[in-house]
Design an enzyme around this catalytic site. Structure first.
Site: not given
Ligand code: GAR
Length: 192
Positions: A13, A15, A88, A103, A105, A146, A175
């Site tokens: 976590g 981010n 998912l 999201n 990635h 994605d 990020e």
């Protein structure tokens, strides 16, 4: 009224933390909930540190009940952010929050995405392919892993001798730097 963000995360976590830090003193938006499938996830500790409520759910609860959707609707969530969330997203949740789920990635999609492509697996694949660059992608979520519309990409150069840790570090820096700002810009564009 402030825009309301919910974050899904399955692990550390870092981010989620950057997003909570970014919006802590914002008059525009706030993080109202952290959700995880993993009772051991360090993101739960981070949520506590920021006094943000959290919710742990099981596979059954997520895929076979409407509990999570009801919780998000009750909290009047405007944007759902997947930050290192590995499951998912079911169609029922996508339908309940159309164009409101994004999201992060750790690669330059459409390369190195899809089922099983997360965390170190992504960086290992990038290294094995001798890529000269990698980066991050922030995208809308759809029914496939994605594959939704891309909102933002930033890239970094892979230098000769860069190993997995180095690539991971460079990606993580990007990020942390970009994700909160991309979220803020998206929220500004969203009608209330
Ligand atoms: C991030 O690098 C994110 O890009 C990646 O998981 C990490 C989570 O780190 N997500 C995926 O691989 C999704 N396919 P964090 O828990 O420290 O934020």
């Amino acid at each position: 009224m402030k825009k309301r963000i919910a974050i899904f995360a399955s692990g550390s976590g870092s981010n989620a933390q950057k997003i909570m830090e970014h919006f802590k003193r914002s008059s525009e938006a706030e993080v109202v909930l952290i959700l995880t499938n993993n009772p051991q996830a360090y993101v739960l500790q981070r949520a506590d540190n920021f006094e943000v409520p959290s919710h742990i759910f099981s596979r059954h609860e997520f895929y076979d009940t409407d509990n999570v959707i009801r919780l998000l609707k009750n909290l009047q969530v405007d944007l759902i952010v997947l930050a290192g969330f590995l499951w998912l997203v079911p169609g029922s949740l996508l339908n309940a929050f159309p164009n409101k789920i994004i999201n992060l990635h750790p690669a330059l999609l459409p390369k190195y995405g899809g089922k099983g492509m997360y965390g170190d697996h992504v960086h290992q694949a990038v290294l094995a392919a001798n890529e000269e660059e990698s980066g991050i992608t922030i995208h809308f979520v759809n029914e496939q892993f994605d594959e939704g519309e891309i909102l933002h990409q930033s890239r970094f150069k892979i230098e000769p001798g860069d190993n997995l840790e180095m690539i991971k570090f460079k990606g993580q820096q990007l990020e942390h730097q970009h994700f909160p700002r991309v979220i803020e810009n998206l929220l500004k564009k969203m009608k209330s």
